[in-house]
Each structure stands twice: as structure tokens, then as C-alpha cells.
Design a protein around this motif. Structure first.
Motif, PDB file in Angstrom:
ATOM      1  N   THR A  58       0.825  -1.206   0.000  1.00 25.78           N
ATOM      2  CA  THR A  58       0.000   0.000   0.000  1.00 25.78           C
ATOM      3  C   THR A  58       0.863   1.261   0.000  1.00 25.78           C
ATOM      4  OG1 THR A  58      -1.748  -1.178   1.185  1.00 25.78           O
ATOM      5  CG2 THR A  58      -1.840   1.224   1.212  1.00 25.78           C
ATOM      6  N   PRO A  60       0.737   5.770  -1.430  1.00 24.81           N
ATOM      7  CA  PRO A  60      -0.167   6.863  -1.819  1.00 24.81           C
ATOM      8  C   PRO A  60       0.132   7.419  -3.210  1.00 24.81           C
ATOM      9  CG  PRO A  60       1.574   7.733  -0.430  1.00 24.81           C
ATOM     10  CD  PRO A  60       1.832   6.246  -0.544  1.00 24.81           C
ATOM     11  N   ARG A  78      -6.072  -3.224  -5.164  1.00 30.08           N
ATOM     12  CA  ARG A  78      -6.923  -2.820  -4.036  1.00 30.08           C
ATOM     13  C   ARG A  78      -6.611  -1.360  -3.722  1.00 30.08           C
ATOM     14  NH1 ARG A  78      -6.446  -6.396   1.227  1.00 30.08           N
ATOM     15  NH2 ARG A  78      -7.512  -7.856  -0.165  1.00 30.08           N
ATOM     16  N   ASP A  79      -7.660  -0.536  -3.495  1.00 28.83           N
ATOM     17  CA  ASP A  79      -7.377   0.866  -3.172  1.00 28.83           C
ATOM     18  C   ASP A  79      -8.354   1.392  -2.132  1.00 28.83           C
ATOM     19  OD1 ASP A  79      -9.741   2.069  -4.395  1.00 28.83           O
ATOM     20  OD2 ASP A  79      -8.811   1.739  -6.342  1.00 28.83           O
ATOM     21  N   SER A  80      -8.085   2.625  -1.685  1.00 26.43           N
ATOM     22  CA  SER A  80      -8.841   3.209  -0.578  1.00 26.43           C
ATOM     23  C   SER A  80     -10.217   3.718  -0.999  1.00 26.43           C
ATOM     24  CB  SER A  80      -8.037   4.350   0.060  1.00 26.43           C
ATOM     25  OG  SER A  80      -7.631   5.300  -0.905  1.00 26.43           O
ATOM     26  N   THR A  81     -10.593   3.576  -2.282  1.00 23.03           N
ATOM     27  CA  THR A  81     -11.963   3.867  -2.681  1.00 23.03           C
ATOM     28  C   THR A  81     -12.878   2.668  -2.394  1.00 23.03           C
ATOM     29  OG1 THR A  81     -11.817   3.021  -4.968  1.00 23.03           O
ATOM     30  CG2 THR A  81     -11.075   5.295  -4.582  1.00 23.03           C
ATOM     31  N   GLN A  84     -11.611  -3.475  -5.196  1.00 21.01           N
ATOM     32  CA  GLN A  84     -10.757  -4.655  -5.110  1.00 21.01           C
ATOM     33  C   GLN A  84     -11.031  -5.496  -6.353  1.00 21.01           C
ATOM     34  OE1 GLN A  84     -10.823  -6.602  -1.305  1.00 21.01           O
ATOM     35  NE2 GLN A  84      -9.813  -8.451  -2.053  1.00 21.01           N
ATOM     36  N   LEU A 101      -5.262   9.102  -2.756  1.00 17.08           N
ATOM     37  CA  LEU A 101      -5.714   7.780  -2.343  1.00 17.08           C
ATOM     38  C   LEU A 101      -4.500   6.906  -2.075  1.00 17.08           C
ATOM     39  CD1 LEU A 101      -5.003   6.145  -5.099  1.00 17.08           C
ATOM     40  CD2 LEU A 101      -7.375   6.491  -5.692  1.00 17.08           C
ATOM     41  N   THR A 102      -4.755   5.726  -1.543  1.00 19.83           N
ATOM     42  CA  THR A 102      -3.712   4.713  -1.392  1.00 19.83           C
ATOM     43  C   THR A 102      -4.155   3.466  -2.143  1.00 19.83           C
ATOM     44  OG1 THR A 102      -4.667   3.858   0.671  1.00 19.83           O
ATOM     45  CG2 THR A 102      -2.963   5.575   0.857  1.00 19.83           C
ATOM     46  N   HIS A 103      -3.169   2.710  -2.641  1.00 20.28           N
ATOM     47  CA  HIS A 103      -3.514   1.461  -3.324  1.00 20.28           C
ATOM     48  C   HIS A 103      -2.351   0.485  -3.245  1.00 20.28           C
ATOM     49  CE1 HIS A 103      -1.660   1.630  -7.603  1.00 20.28           C
ATOM     50  NE2 HIS A 103      -0.969   2.421  -6.832  1.00 20.28           N
TER      51      HIS A 103
END
Length: 237
Positions: A58, A60, A78-81, A84, A101-103
Motif C-alpha cells: 500500500t 499513496p 486494491r485501493d482506498s476507494t 478490489q 488515495l492509497t492502493h
């Protein structure tokens, strides 16, 4: 008169971390060349091979349009929205990092490597709400044709990008000849040969060669054999 820049495959930056074998067309991470900081608003073109079961933890991003194109194998995302997904060959993914975001990205297989392109484009509008898009494209629809997979048209068949940019794929056969007309004045075209050999604007390019062309409104593409091609039309400023 058009302006050209050619990046041969063997001049790319290279980093092998064991789990990741990566070639960089433009400066990235520990590879830095002041002459290769991008092409217009195209900032990153990485050709990555990730070992089975391995991947990027993970991390940013913000204010960048990030496109992933699997060439062989599958890529888990996979991300912070809350997204998946697993991206397969013949699919394209785009992530507008926007306000942040992070992913994470991992090889979707425990047994086979994945080879994918990771491409970064500077956005048209900053700090938009982060978003994710993924779409499957029929490979037969790009045989001896140019198939648009990314465009700024929200209601089109391609994936939407927050930039005046168009990405097209082509599976070219012997005798293919077509003139690519740029969509917008001030844009340039960056061609990246995925496989085979192709002639673009009179220049012969081989596997993983890249060429940027600007100050023109059309580009001639010819193929005397089988080739896989990615074209990226990008604003130059």
C-alpha cells in the motif's frame, strides 16, 4: 515540420529487485536522465514483471492518471476507494488519484509471473474525487485496426481519463497501412511497440522501442509483419 524522439528498448532504465524486474522508458525511482523526464504530459512508462505472489504494498498517489495494461498474466488491485479487482490480459485499468488515495498491486497468480505496463499521465483537472475504472476489450477488434481503450469522452466505449489523451492498441498484420490523425492541436503521439516490428513516420521500430512525435497533425503507420502496438496521444503542455 514534425519533431521526433526515439527511445530504443536497450536504452531504457532497468532495475531488478528479484521480485520485480522493471524497465523505465522515462526517469523513475533510482533511474534519472534529465533528457528523459517524459513526453509532454506523459510522465511514466514502466514495463514491469512481478514474480508470483509478490507485488507493491500500500502506497499513496495524488493528482495523477495511472493506467495499467497487463500484457501477460493477471494483476490484483486494491485501493482506498473500496475497489478490489483483478485485471486480466485484454483488460485496461485506469485510476484517477485526484485529491489522494492509497492502493496496492500484486501478482494475481501464485505460480506465474505478470508482465504489465504502468503509465502515468498528468491530469487536466487537479484534486478531483478519486475514481477507478476497468474494462475488457475484445482482442479481435484490434486486428489490423486501431482500438481506442482510453479517451476523454465520458460516454464513449473507452475508459475515461481526466486529460485530453487517447490510448489505442493495434494487432497489426503484414500490409497494414493507416494514417493516425491526432484529435487535438498541440497534442503529440508516443508509440510503444509491444512486440514485432513496425514503421512509424518512416522510422523502423522493434520490440519495446518507443518514439514520440510532435508538431504534426497526422502520423503514418505501416507494418510488413506481425506487430503489437500501443499509441498514446498526449497534450505536450
Amino acid at each position: 515540420m514534425s519533431k521526433k524522439i526515439i527511445h530504443r528498448a536497450n536504452t531504457r532504465g532497468h532495475a531488478n529487485h528479484g521480485w520485480l524486474d522493471s524497465h523505465h522508458t522515462f526517469s523513475f525511482a533510482s533511474y534519472y536522465d534529465p533528457e528523459r523526464l517524459g513526453f509532454g504530459l506523459l510522465r511514466v512508462l514502466n514495463d514491469d514483471v512481478v514474480a508470483p505472489g509478490m507485488g507493491f504494498g500500500t502506497h499513496p498517489h495524488d493528482n495523477m492518471e495511472i493506467i495499467s495494461i497487463p500484457l501477460k498474466g493477471s494483476l490484483a488491485h486494491r485501493d482506498s476507494t473500496g475497489t478490489q479487482e483483478v485485471i486480466q490480459t485484454n483488460e485496461v485499468q485506469i485510476m484517477s488519484a485526484g485529491s489522494g488515495l492509497t492502493h496496492s498491486e500484486f501478482n494475481g497468480s501464485k505460480t506465474e509471473p505478470v508482465n504489465f505496463l504502468q503509465i502515468w499521465v498528468f491530469p487536466k483537472e487537479r484534486d478531483i474525487q478519486p475514481r477507478y475504472g476497468q474494462k475488457s476489450f475484445k482482442p479481435e477488434d484490434r486486428v489490423n485496426k486501431l482500438q481506442t481503450v482510453v479517451s476523454p469522452e465520458k460516454d464513449g466505449e473507452a475508459l475515461w481519463i481526466n486529460q485530453d489523451a487517447w490510448f489505442t492498441l493495434g494487432t497489426l498484420r503484414n500490409g497494414f497501412s493507416e494514417q493516425y490523425a491526432l484529435h487535438q492541436p498541440g497534442n503529440g503521439l508516443y508509440a510503444f511497440v509491444l512486440d514485432g516490428e513496425v514503421e512509424i513516420d518512416g522510422e523502423k521500430l522493434g520490440r519495446r522501442d518507443g518514439m514520440g512525435i510532435s508538431r504534426t497533425d497526422k502520423v503514418q503507420i505501416n507494418s510488413s509483419g506481425d506487430a503489437e502496438l500501443l499509441l498514446m496521444e498526449i497534450p505536450m503542455k
